[in-house]
Design a protein around this motif. Sequence first.
Motif, PDB file in Angstrom:
ATOM      1  N   MET A  32       0.698  -1.324   0.090  1.00  0.00           N
ATOM      2  CA  MET A  32      -0.093   0.144  -0.155  1.00  0.00           C
ATOM      3  C   MET A  32       0.750   1.223  -0.098  1.00  0.00           C
ATOM      4  SD  MET A  32      -3.477   0.835   0.831  1.00  0.00           S
ATOM      5  CE  MET A  32      -3.906  -0.191   2.204  1.00  0.00           C
ATOM      6  N   ASN A  33       2.123   1.210   0.664  1.00  0.00           N
ATOM      7  CA  ASN A  33       2.845   2.458   0.753  1.00  0.00           C
ATOM      8  C   ASN A  33       3.440   2.718  -0.710  1.00  0.00           C
ATOM      9  OD1 ASN A  33       2.649   2.906   3.260  1.00  0.00           O
ATOM     10  ND2 ASN A  33       4.405   1.504   3.871  1.00  0.00           N
ATOM     11  N   ILE A  34       3.592   1.736  -1.479  1.00  0.00           N
ATOM     12  CA  ILE A  34       4.010   1.955  -2.971  1.00  0.00           C
ATOM     13  C   ILE A  34       2.993   2.704  -3.545  1.00  0.00           C
ATOM     14  CG2 ILE A  34       4.477   0.816  -5.398  1.00  0.00           C
ATOM     15  CD1 ILE A  34       5.565  -1.656  -3.723  1.00  0.00           C
ATOM     16  N   LEU A  35       1.834   2.533  -3.439  1.00  0.00           N
ATOM     17  CA  LEU A  35       0.673   3.159  -4.289  1.00  0.00           C
ATOM     18  C   LEU A  35       0.411   4.459  -3.674  1.00  0.00           C
ATOM     19  CD1 LEU A  35      -1.471   2.789  -6.140  1.00  0.00           C
ATOM     20  CD2 LEU A  35      -2.914   1.831  -4.268  1.00  0.00           C
ATOM     21  N   ALA A  36       0.356   4.547  -2.379  1.00  0.00           N
ATOM     22  CA  ALA A  36       0.502   5.981  -1.890  1.00  0.00           C
ATOM     23  C   ALA A  36       1.403   6.955  -2.143  1.00  0.00           C
ATOM     24  CB  ALA A  36       0.385   5.864  -0.135  1.00  0.00           C
ATOM     25  N   LYS A  37       2.741   6.135  -2.337  1.00  0.00           N
ATOM     26  CA  LYS A  37       3.837   7.078  -2.746  1.00  0.00           C
ATOM     27  C   LYS A  37       3.780   7.438  -4.210  1.00  0.00           C
ATOM     28  CE  LYS A  37       8.713   6.647  -3.847  1.00  0.00           C
ATOM     29  NZ  LYS A  37       9.673   5.624  -3.971  1.00  0.00           N
ATOM     30  N   LEU A  38       3.262   6.587  -5.236  1.00  0.00           N
ATOM     31  CA  LEU A  38       3.160   6.616  -6.546  1.00  0.00           C
ATOM     32  C   LEU A  38       1.960   7.834  -6.663  1.00  0.00           C
ATOM     33  CD1 LEU A  38       4.313   5.863  -9.336  1.00  0.00           C
ATOM     34  CD2 LEU A  38       2.335   4.026  -9.223  1.00  0.00           C
ATOM     35  N   LEU A  39       0.931   7.887  -6.103  1.00  0.00           N
ATOM     36  CA  LEU A  39      -0.284   8.581  -6.261  1.00  0.00           C
ATOM     37  C   LEU A  39      -0.072   9.581  -5.385  1.00  0.00           C
ATOM     38  CD1 LEU A  39      -3.081   5.984  -6.353  1.00  0.00           C
ATOM     39  CD2 LEU A  39      -2.062   6.951  -8.018  1.00  0.00           C
ATOM     40  N   SER A  40       0.907   9.986  -4.618  1.00  0.00           N
ATOM     41  CA  SER A  40       1.064  11.117  -3.710  1.00  0.00           C
ATOM     42  C   SER A  40      -0.067  11.401  -2.790  1.00  0.00           C
ATOM     43  CB  SER A  40       1.405  12.457  -4.660  1.00  0.00           C
ATOM     44  OG  SER A  40       2.499  12.485  -5.312  1.00  0.00           O
ATOM     45  N   LEU A  41      -0.422  10.366  -2.161  1.00  0.00           N
ATOM     46  CA  LEU A  41      -1.496  10.424  -1.259  1.00  0.00           C
ATOM     47  C   LEU A  41      -1.220   9.629   0.069  1.00  0.00           C
ATOM     48  CD1 LEU A  41      -4.413   8.876  -3.458  1.00  0.00           C
ATOM     49  CD2 LEU A  41      -4.193  11.185  -2.944  1.00  0.00           C
ATOM     50  N   GLU A  42      -1.603  10.231   1.023  1.00  0.00           N
ATOM     51  CA  GLU A  42      -1.538   9.471   2.416  1.00  0.00           C
ATOM     52  C   GLU A  42      -1.722   8.285   2.447  1.00  0.00           C
ATOM     53  OE1 GLU A  42      -0.009  10.995   4.997  1.00  0.00           O
ATOM     54  OE2 GLU A  42       0.598  12.693   3.681  1.00  0.00           O
ATOM     55  N   PRO A  43      -1.263   7.310   3.173  1.00  0.00           N
ATOM     56  CA  PRO A  43      -1.692   5.891   3.404  1.00  0.00           C
ATOM     57  C   PRO A  43      -3.363   5.862   3.878  1.00  0.00           C
ATOM     58  CG  PRO A  43       0.610   6.071   3.797  1.00  0.00           C
ATOM     59  CD  PRO A  43      -0.014   7.432   3.810  1.00  0.00           C
ATOM     60  N   GLU A  44      -3.440   6.735   4.665  1.00  0.00           N
ATOM     61  CA  GLU A  44      -4.779   6.627   5.371  1.00  0.00           C
ATOM     62  C   GLU A  44      -5.964   6.987   4.459  1.00  0.00           C
ATOM     63  OE1 GLU A  44      -2.194   8.845   6.678  1.00  0.00           O
ATOM     64  OE2 GLU A  44      -1.423   7.211   8.076  1.00  0.00           O
ATOM     65  N   LEU A  45      -5.597   7.700   3.381  1.00  0.00           N
ATOM     66  CA  LEU A  45      -6.574   8.071   2.473  1.00  0.00           C
ATOM     67  C   LEU A  45      -6.995   6.962   1.493  1.00  0.00           C
ATOM     68  CD1 LEU A  45      -8.747   9.926   0.891  1.00  0.00           C
ATOM     69  CD2 LEU A  45      -6.579  10.902  -0.302  1.00  0.00           C
ATOM     70  N   LEU A  46      -5.886   6.161   1.176  1.00  0.00           N
ATOM     71  CA  LEU A  46      -6.373   4.736   0.374  1.00  0.00           C
ATOM     72  C   LEU A  46      -7.005   3.962   1.095  1.00  0.00           C
ATOM     73  CD1 LEU A  46      -2.788   4.186  -1.436  1.00  0.00           C
ATOM     74  CD2 LEU A  46      -5.001   4.981  -2.299  1.00  0.00           C
ATOM     75  N   VAL A  47      -6.536   3.799   2.544  1.00  0.00           N
ATOM     76  CA  VAL A  47      -7.542   2.901   3.397  1.00  0.00           C
ATOM     77  C   VAL A  47      -8.873   3.418   3.535  1.00  0.00           C
ATOM     78  CG1 VAL A  47      -7.708   2.182   5.695  1.00  0.00           C
ATOM     79  CG2 VAL A  47      -5.546   2.097   4.753  1.00  0.00           C
ATOM     80  N   ALA A  48      -9.135   4.793   3.674  1.00  0.00           N
ATOM     81  CA  ALA A  48     -10.486   5.341   3.775  1.00  0.00           C
ATOM     82  C   ALA A  48     -11.352   4.838   2.302  1.00  0.00           C
ATOM     83  CB  ALA A  48     -10.418   6.686   4.056  1.00  0.00           C
ATOM     84  N   LEU A  49     -10.545   5.000   1.193  1.00  0.00           N
ATOM     85  CA  LEU A  49     -11.207   4.793   0.006  1.00  0.00           C
ATOM     86  C   LEU A  49     -11.745   3.263  -0.215  1.00  0.00           C
ATOM     87  CD1 LEU A  49      -8.665   6.361  -2.445  1.00  0.00           C
ATOM     88  CD2 LEU A  49     -11.072   7.144  -1.927  1.00  0.00           C
TER      89      LEU A  49
END
Length: 80
Positions: free
Chosen positions: A1-18
């Motif tokens: 998930m950190n790879i995706l967050a970094k690539l999308l310039s998003l906070e990991p918490e936002l990805l979890v919330a999605l």
Amino acid sequence: MNILAKLLSLEPELLVALGGDADLTEQYLSSVLVVELVVELEQYFGLMIDDEDLLTENVSTIRKIGELISKYKEMQPSKE
């Protein structure tokens, strides 16, 4: 998930919330980022993803990314 967050310039918490089934291509994941994501996943997990699996639909959600990684990890020979 950190790879995706970094690539999308998003906070990991936002990805979890999605959530695992949120369509990342609607707001975040462009075709260029799909290629970058696949390269990052290959390097991080030591995988080689086949050309026929290099489709945006295969990485359009967090769940699908996980399924793709699992598929290729299962295909790797055992290191025993």
